[in-house]
Design a protein around this motif. Sequence first.
Motif, PDB file in Angstrom:
ATOM      1  N   SER A 196       0.837  -1.204   0.000  1.00  0.00           N
ATOM      2  CA  SER A 196       0.000   0.000   0.000  1.00  0.00           C
ATOM      3  C   SER A 196       0.872   1.254   0.000  1.00  0.00           C
ATOM      4  CB  SER A 196      -0.898   0.006   1.240  1.00  0.00           C
ATOM      5  OG  SER A 196      -1.351   1.309   1.535  1.00  0.00           O
ATOM      6  N   LEU A 197       0.583   2.182  -0.907  1.00  0.00           N
ATOM      7  CA  LEU A 197       1.376   3.410  -1.014  1.00  0.00           C
ATOM      8  C   LEU A 197       1.185   4.294   0.219  1.00  0.00           C
ATOM      9  CD1 LEU A 197       3.315   4.884  -2.949  1.00  0.00           C
ATOM     10  CD2 LEU A 197       1.332   6.078  -3.891  1.00  0.00           C
ATOM     11  N   ILE A 198      -0.038   4.391   0.712  1.00  0.00           N
ATOM     12  CA  ILE A 198      -0.298   5.193   1.918  1.00  0.00           C
ATOM     13  C   ILE A 198       0.454   4.613   3.113  1.00  0.00           C
ATOM     14  CG2 ILE A 198      -2.070   5.786   3.631  1.00  0.00           C
ATOM     15  CD1 ILE A 198      -4.023   6.234   1.358  1.00  0.00           C
ATOM     16  N   ARG A 199       0.391   3.292   3.248  1.00  0.00           N
ATOM     17  CA  ARG A 199       1.081   2.634   4.361  1.00  0.00           C
ATOM     18  C   ARG A 199       2.579   2.856   4.266  1.00  0.00           C
ATOM     19  NH1 ARG A 199       1.623  -3.767   4.942  1.00  0.00           N
ATOM     20  NH2 ARG A 199       2.840  -3.872   6.849  1.00  0.00           N
ATOM     21  N   LEU A 200       3.122   2.741   3.046  1.00  0.00           N
ATOM     22  CA  LEU A 200       4.555   2.935   2.844  1.00  0.00           C
ATOM     23  C   LEU A 200       4.970   4.345   3.253  1.00  0.00           C
ATOM     24  CD1 LEU A 200       7.296   1.901   1.720  1.00  0.00           C
ATOM     25  CD2 LEU A 200       6.605   2.851  -0.488  1.00  0.00           C
ATOM     26  N   ALA A 201       4.213   5.340   2.801  1.00  0.00           N
ATOM     27  CA  ALA A 201       4.541   6.730   3.127  1.00  0.00           C
ATOM     28  C   ALA A 201       4.540   6.951   4.640  1.00  0.00           C
ATOM     29  CB  ALA A 201       3.540   7.675   2.455  1.00  0.00           C
ATOM     30  N   ILE A 246       7.651   4.954   6.241  1.00  0.00           N
ATOM     31  CA  ILE A 246       8.933   5.564   5.872  1.00  0.00           C
ATOM     32  C   ILE A 246       9.130   6.914   6.552  1.00  0.00           C
ATOM     33  CG2 ILE A 246      10.173   6.601   3.926  1.00  0.00           C
ATOM     34  CD1 ILE A 246      10.270   3.467   4.199  1.00  0.00           C
ATOM     35  N   SER A 247       8.059   7.703   6.639  1.00  0.00           N
ATOM     36  CA  SER A 247       8.186   9.023   7.270  1.00  0.00           C
ATOM     37  C   SER A 247       8.575   8.881   8.741  1.00  0.00           C
ATOM     38  CB  SER A 247       6.893   9.818   7.126  1.00  0.00           C
ATOM     39  OG  SER A 247       5.849   9.235   7.882  1.00  0.00           O
ATOM     40  N   LYS A 248       8.044   7.854   9.391  1.00  0.00           N
ATOM     41  CA  LYS A 248       8.349   7.628  10.808  1.00  0.00           C
ATOM     42  C   LYS A 248       9.798   7.197  11.031  1.00  0.00           C
ATOM     43  CE  LYS A 248       3.625   6.684  12.289  1.00  0.00           C
ATOM     44  NZ  LYS A 248       2.634   5.644  12.662  1.00  0.00           N
ATOM     45  N   GLN A 249      10.453   6.768   9.943  1.00  0.00           N
ATOM     46  CA  GLN A 249      11.870   6.397  10.026  1.00  0.00           C
ATOM     47  C   GLN A 249      12.781   7.566   9.652  1.00  0.00           C
ATOM     48  OE1 GLN A 249      13.032   2.570   8.490  1.00  0.00           O
ATOM     49  NE2 GLN A 249      10.994   1.712   8.780  1.00  0.00           N
ATOM     50  N   GLY A 250      12.162   8.744   9.425  1.00  0.00           N
ATOM     51  CA  GLY A 250      12.951   9.931   9.136  1.00  0.00           C
ATOM     52  C   GLY A 250      13.485   9.987   7.724  1.00  0.00           C
ATOM     53  N   LEU A 251      12.804   9.291   6.793  1.00  0.00           N
ATOM     54  CA  LEU A 251      13.216   9.322   5.389  1.00  0.00           C
ATOM     55  C   LEU A 251      12.272  10.212   4.592  1.00  0.00           C
ATOM     56  CD1 LEU A 251      14.128   5.559   4.864  1.00  0.00           C
ATOM     57  CD2 LEU A 251      15.709   7.491   4.847  1.00  0.00           C
ATOM     58  N   SER A 252      12.847  11.124   3.829  1.00  0.00           N
ATOM     59  CA  SER A 252      12.080  12.109   3.073  1.00  0.00           C
ATOM     60  C   SER A 252      12.032  11.763   1.587  1.00  0.00           C
ATOM     61  CB  SER A 252      12.714  13.490   3.246  1.00  0.00           C
ATOM     62  OG  SER A 252      12.036  14.448   2.468  1.00  0.00           O
ATOM     63  N   LEU A 255       8.733  10.749   0.172  1.00  0.00           N
ATOM     64  CA  LEU A 255       7.418  10.151  -0.066  1.00  0.00           C
ATOM     65  C   LEU A 255       6.283  10.932   0.583  1.00  0.00           C
ATOM     66  CD1 LEU A 255       7.743   6.256   0.146  1.00  0.00           C
ATOM     67  CD2 LEU A 255       6.427   7.530  -1.541  1.00  0.00           C
ATOM     68  N   GLU A 256       6.583  12.117   1.103  1.00  0.00           N
ATOM     69  CA  GLU A 256       5.533  12.882   1.776  1.00  0.00           C
ATOM     70  C   GLU A 256       4.337  13.141   0.857  1.00  0.00           C
ATOM     71  OE1 GLU A 256       9.444  14.585   3.511  1.00  0.00           O
ATOM     72  OE2 GLU A 256       8.762  13.504   1.734  1.00  0.00           O
ATOM     73  N   PHE A 257       4.586  13.329  -0.425  1.00  0.00           N
ATOM     74  CA  PHE A 257       3.511  13.629  -1.373  1.00  0.00           C
ATOM     75  C   PHE A 257       2.494  12.497  -1.463  1.00  0.00           C
ATOM     76  CE2 PHE A 257       6.319  11.077  -4.030  1.00  0.00           C
ATOM     77  CZ  PHE A 257       5.450  10.368  -4.839  1.00  0.00           C
ATOM     78  N   ALA A 258       2.906  11.281  -1.101  1.00  0.00           N
ATOM     79  CA  ALA A 258       2.058  10.100  -1.292  1.00  0.00           C
ATOM     80  C   ALA A 258       1.201   9.773  -0.080  1.00  0.00           C
ATOM     81  CB  ALA A 258       2.932   8.899  -1.643  1.00  0.00           C
ATOM     82  N   GLY A 259       1.242  10.630   0.935  1.00  0.00           N
ATOM     83  CA  GLY A 259       0.544  10.343   2.185  1.00  0.00           C
ATOM     84  C   GLY A 259      -0.929  10.042   2.048  1.00  0.00           C
ATOM     85  N   GLY A 260      -1.589  10.603   1.059  1.00  0.00           N
ATOM     86  CA  GLY A 260      -3.030  10.372   0.920  1.00  0.00           C
ATOM     87  C   GLY A 260      -3.417   9.712  -0.392  1.00  0.00           C
ATOM     88  N   GLU A 306      10.447  14.550  12.696  1.00  0.00           N
ATOM     89  CA  GLU A 306       9.250  15.320  13.066  1.00  0.00           C
ATOM     90  C   GLU A 306       8.767  16.194  11.909  1.00  0.00           C
ATOM     91  OE1 GLU A 306      11.862  14.949  15.121  1.00  0.00           O
ATOM     92  OE2 GLU A 306      10.810  13.611  16.526  1.00  0.00           O
ATOM     93  N   GLU A 307       9.726  16.811  11.193  1.00  0.00           N
ATOM     94  CA  GLU A 307       9.352  17.681  10.068  1.00  0.00           C
ATOM     95  C   GLU A 307       8.745  16.863   8.924  1.00  0.00           C
ATOM     96  OE1 GLU A 307      12.771  19.900   8.885  1.00  0.00           O
ATOM     97  OE2 GLU A 307      12.917  21.005  10.795  1.00  0.00           O
ATOM     98  N   ILE A 308       9.320  15.689   8.674  1.00  0.00           N
ATOM     99  CA  ILE A 308       8.836  14.840   7.584  1.00  0.00           C
ATOM    100  C   ILE A 308       7.423  14.340   7.881  1.00  0.00           C
ATOM    101  CG2 ILE A 308       9.188  12.614   6.417  1.00  0.00           C
ATOM    102  CD1 ILE A 308      12.260  13.134   6.895  1.00  0.00           C
ATOM    103  N   VAL A 309       7.216  13.856   9.112  1.00  0.00           N
ATOM    104  CA  VAL A 309       5.891  13.376   9.515  1.00  0.00           C
ATOM    105  C   VAL A 309       4.869  14.516   9.438  1.00  0.00           C
ATOM    106  CG1 VAL A 309       4.525  12.507  11.463  1.00  0.00           C
ATOM    107  CG2 VAL A 309       6.755  11.503  10.971  1.00  0.00           C
TER     108      VAL A 309
END
Length: 303
Positions: A104-109, A112-118, A120-125, A199-202
């Motif tokens: 799932s793209l939403i799940r992945l975003a 990944i964001s919770k691991q501090g990787l930037s 994929l923020e655009f894919a959150g929804g 925190e910024e990525i999330v």
Amino acid sequence: MKPLVAELLEANIGKVKEQEPLANHTTMKVGGPADIFVEPDSIESLKKAMEIIQKHQVSWRAIGRGSNLLVSDEGIEGVVIKLGEGLDELKVEGEEVTVGGGYSLIRLATVISKQGLSGLEFAGGIPGSVGGAVYMNAGAHGSDMSRIVKKAQILFPDGTIEWLTNEQMEFAYRTSILQTKRPGICLAAILQLKQGNREEIVARMQKNKDYRRETQPWNYPCAGSIFRNPLPHYAGRLIEEAGLKGYAIGGAKISEQHANFIVNVGNAKAQDVLDLIDYVKKTIKQLHGIDLQTEVEIVGRKS
């Protein structure tokens, strides 16, 4: 079809069903049956299924989570292959992420964001699978998959599996080589992301997710954006300015929240959606001389 079904069942590749309603597998909740519906439980099973399908010379197509897809009421001829469990592995190594096409793209975003990787923020929804997102170069908020895909693992109809580089994928606005020149199934992708402030990525991803929730009608079954933006114009704005928000045919209605969405407000048929798409196209053509092109993929038998 019976010999093909028998061989697929004998191969023990996962789920195999006949006349499976595709309304159960699309976010619009419309669509007739697939002659044969296959949900492989691994890449090896998928490869075996493809070998059997090719041997019987039957048409096929792959789906993920069924977003951005409109299936006709008459259903799809041949075999529909659904990527899901068994093709949803995830491996994170530093700033490089390897993820299965069925994830799932939403799940992945979110993960990944919770691991501090930037990146994929655009894919959150964005609903749908990673494979589908690669196939159509899904995007939002000024970014898309082409910005982060390093390589994509593709299964081609002849049974060969290749890793295609970002350049070889020939990404363009909401499309890739898989739509234009080389039909295939995205089994997995390697994404190149960047370490950042967690925190910024999330917060950025949540902001994007909240924006989509506030501006788009995900409380009703829908397929996502119906039309491509005829830049420099925006499809939603053109449709809204034409006074078409809330216009309905049967159980399909142009969303009053976002005019580039058609929602299923109650037992809509695919034909209702198709008729509404045609009505919008004709209206915008008459008013502005612009030919709107669909972003949603329309598939299946014609009535």
